[in-house]
Design an enzyme around this catalytic site. Structure first.
Site, short mmCIF file in Angstrom:
data_model
loop_
_atom_site.label_atom_id
_atom_site.label_comp_id
_atom_site.label_asym_id
_atom_site.label_seq_id
_atom_site.Cartn_x
_atom_site.Cartn_y
_atom_site.Cartn_z
N HIS A 184 -18.78 26.45 -11.33
CA HIS A 184 -19.11 25.09 -11.77
C HIS A 184 -18.17 24.12 -11.07
O HIS A 184 -17.00 24.00 -11.43
CB HIS A 184 -18.96 25.04 -13.31
CG HIS A 184 -19.22 23.69 -13.91
ND1 HIS A 184 -18.90 23.39 -15.21
CD2 HIS A 184 -19.78 22.57 -13.38
CE1 HIS A 184 -19.25 22.14 -15.46
NE2 HIS A 184 -19.77 21.62 -14.37
N GLY A 218 -15.89 28.79 -23.70
CA GLY A 218 -14.50 29.16 -23.42
C GLY A 218 -13.76 29.43 -24.71
O GLY A 218 -13.51 30.59 -25.08
N ASP A 230 -22.93 23.64 -21.72
CA ASP A 230 -21.51 23.84 -21.44
C ASP A 230 -20.65 22.79 -22.14
O ASP A 230 -20.77 21.60 -21.85
CB ASP A 230 -21.32 23.75 -19.91
CG ASP A 230 -19.91 24.10 -19.48
OD1 ASP A 230 -19.16 24.68 -20.28
OD2 ASP A 230 -19.56 23.77 -18.32
N GLY A 231 -19.79 23.25 -23.04
CA GLY A 231 -18.81 22.37 -23.67
C GLY A 231 -18.96 22.33 -25.18
O GLY A 231 -19.99 21.91 -25.70
N GLY A 232 -17.92 22.82 -25.86
CA GLY A 232 -17.92 22.76 -27.32
C GLY A 232 -18.94 23.67 -27.98
O GLY A 232 -19.32 23.45 -29.13
N GLY A 260 -13.98 18.16 -17.70
CA GLY A 260 -12.56 17.98 -17.38
C GLY A 260 -11.63 18.83 -18.22
O GLY A 260 -10.56 19.21 -17.75
N PHE A 261 -12.03 19.14 -19.43
CA PHE A 261 -11.13 19.89 -20.31
C PHE A 261 -11.91 20.85 -21.20
O PHE A 261 -13.03 20.53 -21.62
CB PHE A 261 -10.34 18.92 -21.21
CG PHE A 261 -9.51 17.96 -20.43
CD1 PHE A 261 -8.22 18.30 -20.02
CD2 PHE A 261 -10.01 16.72 -20.05
CE1 PHE A 261 -7.46 17.42 -19.26
CE2 PHE A 261 -9.26 15.84 -19.29
CZ PHE A 261 -7.98 16.19 -18.89
N GLY A 262 -11.31 21.99 -21.47
CA GLY A 262 -11.88 22.90 -22.45
C GLY A 262 -11.51 22.42 -23.85
O GLY A 262 -10.71 21.48 -24.01
N GLY A 263 -12.09 23.03 -24.85
CA GLY A 263 -11.68 22.77 -26.23
C GLY A 263 -12.11 21.43 -26.81
O GLY A 263 -11.56 20.99 -27.81
N SER A 275 -16.31 31.14 -20.28
CA SER A 275 -15.65 30.23 -19.34
C SER A 275 -14.17 30.59 -19.31
O SER A 275 -13.47 30.41 -20.32
CB SER A 275 -15.84 28.79 -19.82
OG SER A 275 -14.88 27.98 -19.19
N MET A 286 -11.95 22.27 -10.92
CA MET A 286 -11.66 20.84 -11.14
C MET A 286 -10.70 20.35 -10.07
O MET A 286 -9.72 21.02 -9.75
CB MET A 286 -11.03 20.65 -12.51
CG MET A 286 -11.87 21.20 -13.65
SD MET A 286 -11.03 20.99 -15.21
CE MET A 286 -12.23 21.70 -16.33
N ASP A 317 -14.70 27.29 -13.92
CA ASP A 317 -14.59 25.83 -13.86
C ASP A 317 -13.63 25.38 -12.78
O ASP A 317 -12.43 25.58 -12.88
CB ASP A 317 -14.11 25.31 -15.22
CG ASP A 317 -15.18 25.41 -16.28
OD1 ASP A 317 -16.29 24.92 -16.02
OD2 ASP A 317 -14.91 25.98 -17.35
N HIS A 333 -18.36 32.15 -16.15
CA HIS A 333 -18.43 30.74 -15.80
C HIS A 333 -17.04 30.30 -15.32
O HIS A 333 -16.07 30.42 -16.06
CB HIS A 333 -18.86 29.95 -17.05
CG HIS A 333 -19.01 28.50 -16.83
ND1 HIS A 333 -20.17 27.94 -16.34
CD2 HIS A 333 -18.15 27.47 -17.02
CE1 HIS A 333 -20.02 26.63 -16.25
NE2 HIS A 333 -18.80 26.31 -16.66
N MET A 374 -24.16 19.42 -19.55
CA MET A 374 -22.83 19.29 -20.13
C MET A 374 -22.95 18.70 -21.54
O MET A 374 -23.61 17.68 -21.73
CB MET A 374 -21.95 18.34 -19.30
CG MET A 374 -21.55 18.83 -17.93
SD MET A 374 -20.60 20.35 -17.94
CE MET A 374 -19.20 19.94 -18.99
N MET A 383 -16.72 20.93 -10.46
CA MET A 383 -16.49 19.56 -10.94
C MET A 383 -15.60 18.87 -9.91
O MET A 383 -14.43 18.56 -10.16
CB MET A 383 -15.82 19.61 -12.32
CG MET A 383 -16.79 20.04 -13.41
SD MET A 383 -15.96 20.51 -14.93
CE MET A 383 -15.63 22.22 -14.57
C1 DX5 Z 1 -15.48 21.49 -19.30
C2 DX5 Z 1 -15.89 22.81 -18.67
C3 DX5 Z 1 -16.34 23.82 -19.68
C4 DX5 Z 1 -15.28 24.25 -20.64
C5 DX5 Z 1 -15.89 24.90 -21.83
O1 DX5 Z 1 -15.17 20.59 -18.29
O2 DX5 Z 1 -16.93 22.63 -17.75
O3 DX5 Z 1 -16.90 24.96 -19.03
O4 DX5 Z 1 -14.37 25.14 -20.06
O5 DX5 Z 1 -14.87 25.16 -22.72
P1 DX5 Z 1 -15.06 25.10 -24.29
O6 DX5 Z 1 -16.06 26.16 -24.62
O7 DX5 Z 1 -13.70 25.37 -24.78
O8 DX5 Z 1 -15.58 23.72 -24.64
ZN ZN Z 2 -18.00 24.43 -17.03
#
Ligand code: DX5
Ligand code: ZN
Length: 220
Positions: free
Chosen positions: A69, A200, A178-180, A145-148, A11, A40, A38, A36, A140, A71
């Site tokens: 993706h 990501g 997707d996510g974490g 909304g946010f990475g990490g 991502s 937003m 993202d 991937h 999800m 969002m």
């Molecule tokens: C969250 C995104 C994810 C995110 C994943 O809203 O859809 O794709 O970037 O990032 P990590 O792997 O850092 O959780």
């Molecule tokens: Zn995503």
């Protein structure tokens, strides 16, 4: 245990945007399978990322399939723009589509692959009527909304439920998570039945992308 080859989708939200060309090259060389992206809009999710122009630039830099993706609210307004920019998968949120059947129809008309994403709280049952029409189910494992962010473990049950449902009916569908996602939880996510891991932070914030991707696949 799932014996299919697990696909890894970096991502790019976590990449260094000042040198995207190098970042893409590094994940290509490290053995990733698709990208991937993202998107937003500051409405469906609180954050704003990037739009079709960046997708188009990335498409020129890579032969990877692009999973876009979305969002965003009312994704139907932008499907064509993202498709023209190079999206291979157009992945919309079920929560953003009061008329999901129509949005799926539009994506098919654009000859893109159809992805549908579910937020962590949205039950698997809500997508069942559409499963035969889609190519990718994106589960999800954080609130979008946010990475990490940290992986929500309760989503593992939903991955199992989805994987069992589609394997019993032999529906050819990718299940992306997707996510974490990181090396610490990837084995459980794969065991539960995911076929694509979106990641990501675990890739772009690591010091060695190949090691990171291999360890997500469980190859280290
Ligand atoms: C969250 C995104 C994810 C995110 C994943 O809203 O859809 O794709 O970037 O990032 P990590 O792997 O850092 O959780
Ligand atoms: Zn995503």
């Amino acid at each position: 245990m799932n014996k299919r080859k697990i696909k890894i989708a970096p991502s790019i939200l976590a990449a260094d945007f000042s040198c995207l060309r190098e970042e893409i090259k590094r994940v290509e060389e490290a053995g990733a399978d698709l990208l991937h992206l993202d998107i937003m809009d500051g409405h469906f999710v609180p954050n704003i990322s990037f739009g079709p122009l960046i997708v188009k630039a990335l498409d020129r830099l890579t032969h990877f399939p692009l999973d876009v993706h979305l969002m965003i609210k009312k994704p139907e307004r932008y499907l064509e723009a993202f498709r023209i920019s190079g999206a291979d998968y157009l992945t919309v949120h079920l929560e953003a589509c009061p008329n999901l059947a129509e949005v799926i129809r539009q994506i098919m008309e654009l000859k893109a692959k159809v992805g549908v994403a579910l937020n962590p709280q949205t039950p698997f049952s809500s997508i069942i009527p559409f499963l035969k029409k889609i190519d990718l189910l994106l589960l999800m494992s954080v609130n979008p909304g946010f990475g990490g962010q940290e992986f929500i473990p309760a989503v593992l049950e939903k991955i199992k439920e989805a994987a069992q449902w589609i394997s019993r009916r032999e529906i050819p569908l990718e299940i992306a998570v997707d996510g974490g996602v990181g090396p610490q939880n990837a084995p459980q996510i794969i065991e539960a039945g995911a076929t694509i891991l979106d990641a990501g932070t675990a890739i772009f914030k690591s010091t060695n992308y190949k090691e990171a991707i291999d360890s997500l696949r469980g190859q280290r």
